[in-house]
Design a protein around this motif. Structure first.
Motif, PDB file in Angstrom:
ATOM      1  N   UNK A 253       7.509  -1.045  49.485  1.00  0.00           N
ATOM      2  CA  UNK A 253       7.950  -0.401  48.238  1.00  0.00           C
ATOM      3  C   UNK A 253       8.544   0.978  48.477  1.00  0.00           C
ATOM      4  N   UNK A 254       7.854   1.777  49.302  1.00  0.00           N
ATOM      5  CA  UNK A 254       8.314   3.135  49.628  1.00  0.00           C
ATOM      6  C   UNK A 254       8.826   3.874  48.392  1.00  0.00           C
TER       7      UNK A 254
ATOM      8  N   UNK B 131       8.462  -5.975  45.174  1.00  0.00           N
ATOM      9  CA  UNK B 131       9.395  -7.097  45.299  1.00  0.00           C
ATOM     10  C   UNK B 131       8.641  -8.289  45.870  1.00  0.00           C
TER      11      UNK B 131
ATOM     12  N   UNK C 259       2.375   1.355  49.826  1.00  0.00           N
ATOM     13  CA  UNK C 259       3.822   1.586  49.720  1.00  0.00           C
ATOM     14  C   UNK C 259       4.591   1.060  50.924  1.00  0.00           C
ATOM     15  N   UNK C 260       3.862   0.769  52.020  1.00  0.00           N
ATOM     16  CA  UNK C 260       4.555   0.299  53.234  1.00  0.00           C
ATOM     17  C   UNK C 260       4.339  -1.192  53.495  1.00  0.00           C
ATOM     18  N   UNK C 261       3.204  -1.714  53.001  1.00  0.00           N
ATOM     19  CA  UNK C 261       2.764  -3.038  53.450  1.00  0.00           C
ATOM     20  C   UNK C 261       3.683  -4.160  52.953  1.00  0.00           C
ATOM     21  N   UNK C 262       3.749  -5.217  53.743  1.00  0.00           N
ATOM     22  CA  UNK C 262       4.466  -6.436  53.354  1.00  0.00           C
ATOM     23  C   UNK C 262       3.511  -7.610  53.578  1.00  0.00           C
TER      24      UNK C 262
ATOM     25  N   UNK D  89      -0.943  -8.783  44.608  1.00  0.00           N
ATOM     26  CA  UNK D  89      -0.926  -7.569  45.422  1.00  0.00           C
ATOM     27  C   UNK D  89       0.125  -6.605  44.893  1.00  0.00           C
ATOM     28  N   UNK D  90      -0.163  -5.322  45.039  1.00  0.00           N
ATOM     29  CA  UNK D  90       0.788  -4.314  44.562  1.00  0.00           C
ATOM     30  C   UNK D  90       1.863  -4.012  45.593  1.00  0.00           C
ATOM     31  N   UNK D  91       1.659  -4.462  46.813  1.00  0.00           N
ATOM     32  CA  UNK D  91       2.670  -4.213  47.850  1.00  0.00           C
ATOM     33  C   UNK D  91       3.767  -5.269  47.757  1.00  0.00           C
ATOM     34  N   UNK D  92       4.833  -5.088  48.525  1.00  0.00           N
ATOM     35  CA  UNK D  92       5.891  -6.101  48.602  1.00  0.00           C
ATOM     36  C   UNK D  92       5.329  -7.375  49.220  1.00  0.00           C
TER      37      UNK D  92
ATOM     38  N   UNK E 248       5.579  -0.786  59.877  1.00  0.00           N
ATOM     39  CA  UNK E 248       4.955  -1.083  58.583  1.00  0.00           C
ATOM     40  C   UNK E 248       3.874  -2.148  58.735  1.00  0.00           C
TER      41      UNK E 248
END
Ligand code: TPP
Ligand code: SF4
Lengths: 355, 244
Positions: free
Chosen positions: A199-200, A206, B42-45, B60-63, B86
Motif C-alpha cells: 500500500x505504501x 489492492x 503498508x509494505x506487506x503483500x 487483510x488490510x495489506x495488498x 517487502x
C-alpha cells in the motif's frame, strides 16, 4: 542503423529486455531453450529477475505474481509446455493482468515432434484455458518483425491489462537473420494503480483476484472483458498484403508458411498466374473485415490457406470469406515444413480446377 | 477510558464469512496483529489460496493477490524476488498446499525463497465440502472416504513441516494450534518469528497451524478443538520442527 545477425530465440529475449521486461520465468523445452538460457545471463544484468521454475505451471504463475505487483514479465515455452500454462493464462485474463507468453510451436499432439509446426492456433486464438476470454496473438514471420513485435506485445498487454501470446513456429526461433534494433517510442500507457505492490500510503488495499462469488457480478465482469476485447479488435488488428492488387488467387498464411507462400507466388507470377499473399500478423484479433473486403473484389477467384497444421486458421479464413469465394487448404504437419514446389503444385491444381 | 482490546489494524473492518469455531479467522487475526506490531501493513503483500480463505485478501488490510489453487508459492516467488525488501506471505490450506500445490511449495522451500508460508492444516477439504486431504488422519471420515481413511487406499497422512524441513532452503518451521489462549500466544510468537526471519533475509519460513473445521468434521466448536488436541496433535506434534 546497424544490421546485426541474431538467432531467433535470442533476439526475442533481447527484445523483451529492451522493451522493459524485468521478470522471466521459464522451464526447459525444445525448441526454445535459448530464450531462458539467454535470459539467465541478461536478465539479472538488466536488473531483472530470472527464475528457472519447477514446471510451466509454476512459471506462468510466477508471471502472474510479477504482473500482479506491476512488473513487466514474460515466459516462453513450446507446445506441450504451453498447454500447462493455460491455467495461469486464464487466471491472468480473469484478473486482468498484463504479461507476455512466447510459444515456439512444435509438432503435436502430446509429445509430438521437436520440429516447427502451427498446431496450437486454436489453443492460442480461442483462449486455451477455461472461461470466456481472449489473448492477443502476435505472429511474426521474420526476426526483425519478432523483435519489433516484442515491444508491441508488452505495450498491448499493459494498455489492455491482458495476456499477449507471441506465436512463432520453431523455425523462427531457430534461424538466424539480420536485425536492426530500432527505437520504440511506445504508446502512452495507463498507470498501474491496481498493482498489489504494497500500500505504501494508499488509502485502500489492492486485491488482485479473478473470483466473483455472485453470478451477476461475474457476468458483469465478463461483459466488461468483452468490451475490452471489442476495443482490441477495433485498434490492434494487423496484417500484410503482398501482391494482392490484381491477385486472382489469394494465399493466406502466417509465420514460416507465409514466407514459403511468398516465394511460391513469385514463381507462379512468372508463369502468369496472378497469385498474392494475405498474411495475418495478429491471429487474434483476426483481420476478418479486410479479408472479407478482399473476397468481395471481383478479380479474386479463390483463397487457399497454407498452414503447418491439418487446418486451423483456415476456419478463420472461411469465417472471413463467408462463402463469397471458394477456400482451399494446403498443409503439412507434425514438424514438416511445406516446400515452395508443394505450394506451387497445390495452387496449379486449384488453378486447373477452374479459376 | 482505556482500550483493552481492539481489532487489529491489519484487518479491514468487514465481517468474515467463516463458520463458528473455524480457525481461519483466528489465524487471520494473529497475522494481522503481527503485521501491525512490526509495522508491516503498508509494505506487506499477501498471497491468498483457493479454499475457504479465498477471500483473505478482502480481510487483510495489506495488498493481496489471489493465486490459482496450489500456486501461491510460485506467485509469491515472483512477488518477493521483484520486491525483495517487502514482506510477502502465502496463506494456504492443506488441499491447496499439500495436494495440488505440492510441487510449488517444495520448490519454493528448496530455493529458499525469502517469504513466509502460513499453512492451515485442518485435515480436510473445507470449501468443497469435506473431501479427504493428504493430511486427513487414518480412520478419519471424509466425504470421499466415508468409512474413514485407510492406509491401503490412500496411504498415510503427510507431515508437511517435517517433509519441508529436509530442505536446506527452509530456515524455520514450527507447528502450532489456536485451541486456547496459551496455544494462540505461541502461534502468534511463531508467526512473528517467521516474519522476523524473513525480513532478516534468512530464507524460507513456515508455520503450520493445526486448525479446526467443525463444519466438515461434524462437530461443535469445543468438540472440534478437543478432537484436534487428542488426535491431530498426536500425529502432528506441536513445536519447532526446524530452526537454523
Ligand atoms: C484447479 C482446481 N481444482 C479444484 C478446485 C476446487 N477446490 C476449491 S477449494 C478446494 C480445496 C480446499 O481445501 P483446503 O486447501 O484444505 O482449504 P480449506 O477450504 O480447508 O481451508 C478445492 C479442491 C479448484 N478451485 N481449482
Ligand atoms: S468449512 Fe471448515 S474451514 Fe471452511 S470456514 Fe467452515 S469451518 Fe472453516
Amino acid at each position: 542503423m546497424k544490421r546485426e545477425i541474431w538467432k531467433g530465440s535470442e533476439a526475442i529475449a533481447e527484445a523483451a529486455i529492451r522493451a522493459g521486461c524485468r521478470g522471466f520465468f521459464g522451464y526447459p523445452i525444445t525448441p526454445q531453450n535459448e530464450i531462458p538460457e539467454y535470459m539467465s545471463v541478461r536478465m539479472p544484468a538488466a536488473g531483472g529477475v530470472f527464475v528457472q521454475a519447477e514446471s510451466e505451471l509454476a512459471a506462468i504463475n510466477m508471471v502472474y505474481g510479477a504482473a500482479a505487483c506491476g512488473v513487466r514479465a514474460m515466459t516462453s515455452s513450446s507446445s506441450p509446455g504451453v498447454s500447462l500454462k493455460q491455467e495461469g493464462i486464464s487466471y491472468m485474463a480473469g484478473a486482468e493482468l498484463p504479461g507476455v507468453i512466447v510459444n515456439v510451436m512444435r509438432g503435436g499432439p502430446g509429445l509430438g515432434s521437436i520440429q516447427p509446426a502451427q498446431g496450437d492456433y486454436y489453443q492460442a486464438t480461442r483462449g486455451g484455458g477455461n472461461g470466456d476470454y481472449r489473448t492477443v496473438v502476435l505472429a511474426p514471420a521474420s526476426l526483425q518483425e519478432a523483435a519489433d513485435l516484442m515491444f508491441e506485445a508488452f505495450d498491448i498487454a499493459d494498455q489492455y491489462r491482458n495476456p499477449v501470446v507471441v506465436l512463432v513456429d520453431g523455425l523462427i526461433a531457430q534461424m538466424m537473420e539480420p536485425i536492426v534494433w530500432k527505437e520504440h517510442p511506445g504508446r502512452p500507457l495507463p498507470e498501474k494503480t491496481w498493482a498489489a505492490d504494497g500500500r505504501r500510503g494508499r488509502a485502500h488495499n489492492n486485491f488482485v483476484t479473478s473470483l466473483f462469488m455472485d453470478a451477476p457480478d461475474c457476468e458483469a465482469h465478463n461483459l466488461a472483458l468483452l468490451e475490452k476485447y471489442k476495443a482490441i479488435e477495433a485498434n490492434e488488428c494487423r496484417w500484410e498484403e503482398l501482391m494482392l492488387d490484381d491477385a486472382e488467387l489469394v494465399l493466406v498464411a502466417y509465420g514460416t508458411p507465409s514466407r514459403v507462400a511468398q516465394t511460391a507466388v513469385e514463381h507462379l507470377r512468372s508463369q502468369n498466374i496472378k497469385a498474392g499473399v494475405f498474411r495475418p500478423i495478429t491471429l487474434w484479433p483476426f483481420p476478418y473485415a479486410r479479408l472479407r473486403e478482399i473476397a468481395a473484389q471481383p478479380q479474386v477467384k479463390r483463397f487457399m490457406a497454407v498452414e503447418m497444421s491439418t487446418g486451423q486458421m483456415v476456419d478463420d479464413v472461411n469465417l472471413a470469406v463467408a462463402g463469397q469465394k471458394p477456400v482451399a487448404f494446403y498443409g503439412r504437419c507434425g514438424g514438416v515444413i511445406p516446400h515452395v514446389s508443394e505450394i506451387e503444385g497445390a495452387v496449379l491444381a486449384a488453378w486447373k480446377e477452374g479459376l | 477510558m482505556t482500550t483493552i482490546y481492539r481489532k487489529s489494524k491489519g484487518l479491514q473492518d468487514v465481517p468474515m464469512h467463516y463458520c463458528p469455531g473455524c480457525s481461519h479467522g483466528i489465524v487471520h487475526k494473529l497475522i494481522a496483529e503481527v503485521m501491525e506490531e512490526m509495522d508491516l501493513i503498508q509494505q506487506a503483500i499477501a498471497i491468498c489460496p483457493v479454499g475457504c480463505s479465498v477471500f483473505a485478501g478482502s480481510y487483510f488490510a495489506c495488498d493481496a493477490i489471489e493465486a490459482a489453487h496450489g500456486r501461491a508459492p510460485a506467485v509469491a516467488t515472483a512477488v518477493k524476488r521483484t520486491h525483495p525488501n517487502q514482506p510477502v506471505f502465502t496463506y494456504q490450506g492443506d488441499g491447496d498446499l499439500a495436494s495440488i500445490g505440492a510441487a510449488e511449495i517444495v520448490h519454493a522451500a528448496m530455493r529458499g525463497e525469502h517469504f513466509t508460508t502460513i499453512f492451515i492444516n485442518n485435515a480436510i477439504y473445507g470449501m468443497t465440502g469435506g473431501q479427504m486431504a493428504p493430511t486427513t488422519l487414518l480412520g478419519q471420515r471424509a466425504t470421499t472416504a466415508p468409512g474413514g481413511r485407510t492406509k491401503e487406499q490412500a496411504g498415510c497422512p503427510m507431515r508437511v513441516a517435517e517433509l519441508l524441513s529436509t530442505l536446506e532452503g527452509l530456515v524455520y518451521a514450527e507447528r502450532v494450534c489456536v485451541v486456547d489462549i496459551p496455544h494462540l500466544n505461541q502461534a502468534k510468537r511463531a508467526i512473528r518469528k517467521a516474519f522476523e526471519k524473513q525480513m532478516a533475509g534468512e530464507g524460507f519460513t513456515f508455520v503450520e497451524v493445526l486448525a479446526a473445521c467443525p463444519t466438515n468434521w461434524g462437530m461443535d466448536p469445543i468438540g472440534a478443538n478437543r478432537w484436534l488436541m487428542e488426535h491431530m496433535a498426536e500425529y502432528y506434534p506441536l513445536g519447532v520442527v526446524k530452526e537454523v
